[in-house]
Scaffold this motif. Structure first.
Motif: not given
Length: 168
Positions: A70-71, A77-80, A108-110, A126-127
């Motif tokens: 989420y964060w 990042e605004g990932a879809d 790892e992604r974070s 994103r807010a």
């Protein structure tokens, strides 16, 4: 009483680190504490709630995996990706191995997202959050340290209740 296992290569940062390195090191330190509390617990004890609210060690890992997505990926990042489910409800497919693998992949992604960020004042794409405010990477890192550390404390208590293991 037994000691839970921890990785000796992860610890709090030294005093000479830059801000981003310091924040990420503290976040990794508390992430590792959560993972250590779940490792070796076994599916029966890991799923068993230790408090009337239904919180379990594995439920905490599942919740923190969603918070990572989420964060860092969704908000910053605004990932879809689908909006993560923050519940601690476990499915039949959830096991110690699958939950820890998913948590490790999310971390790892974070961390990759954090490393790509060259300015901690950069706002999220994103807010997010209950206030629906636009946050910065600095805010996200501090929030995730607080969130993960709070749940690491919960995991400490639940693990000790489950099998008597203590320690970081």
């Amino acid at each position: 009483m037994t000691e839970t296992q921890r990785r000796p290569d992860i610890g709090p940062p030294g005093g000479d680190s830059d801000e981003k390195s310091t924040l990420l090191a503290f976040l990794n330190y508390v992430r590792e504490a959560v993972a250590a509390k779940a490792q070796g617990l076994g599916d029966g004890q890991g799923r068993t709630p230790g408090v009337p609210s239904g919180t379990s060690v594995f439920g905490l890992v599942k919740h923190l995996t969603a918070a990572e997505h989420y964060w860092f990926a969704w908000a910053f990042e605004g990932a879809d990706i689908a909006h993560p489910d923050f519940s601690m409800d476990l499915s039949e497919r959830d096991s110690e191995d699958s939950l820890l693998a998913a948590y490790g992949q999310a971390i790892e992604r974070s961390n990759e997202i954090v490393e790509r960020c060259d300015d901690l004042n950069r706002p999220c794409a994103r807010a997010a959050g209950t206030a629906g405010a636009v946050r910065t990477m600095r805010w996200v890192l501090v929030h995730m340290i607080e969130e993960t550390a709070r749940h690491a404390g919960h995991a400490d208590i639940l693990r000790e209740q489950a099998d008597g293991s203590v320690g970081r």
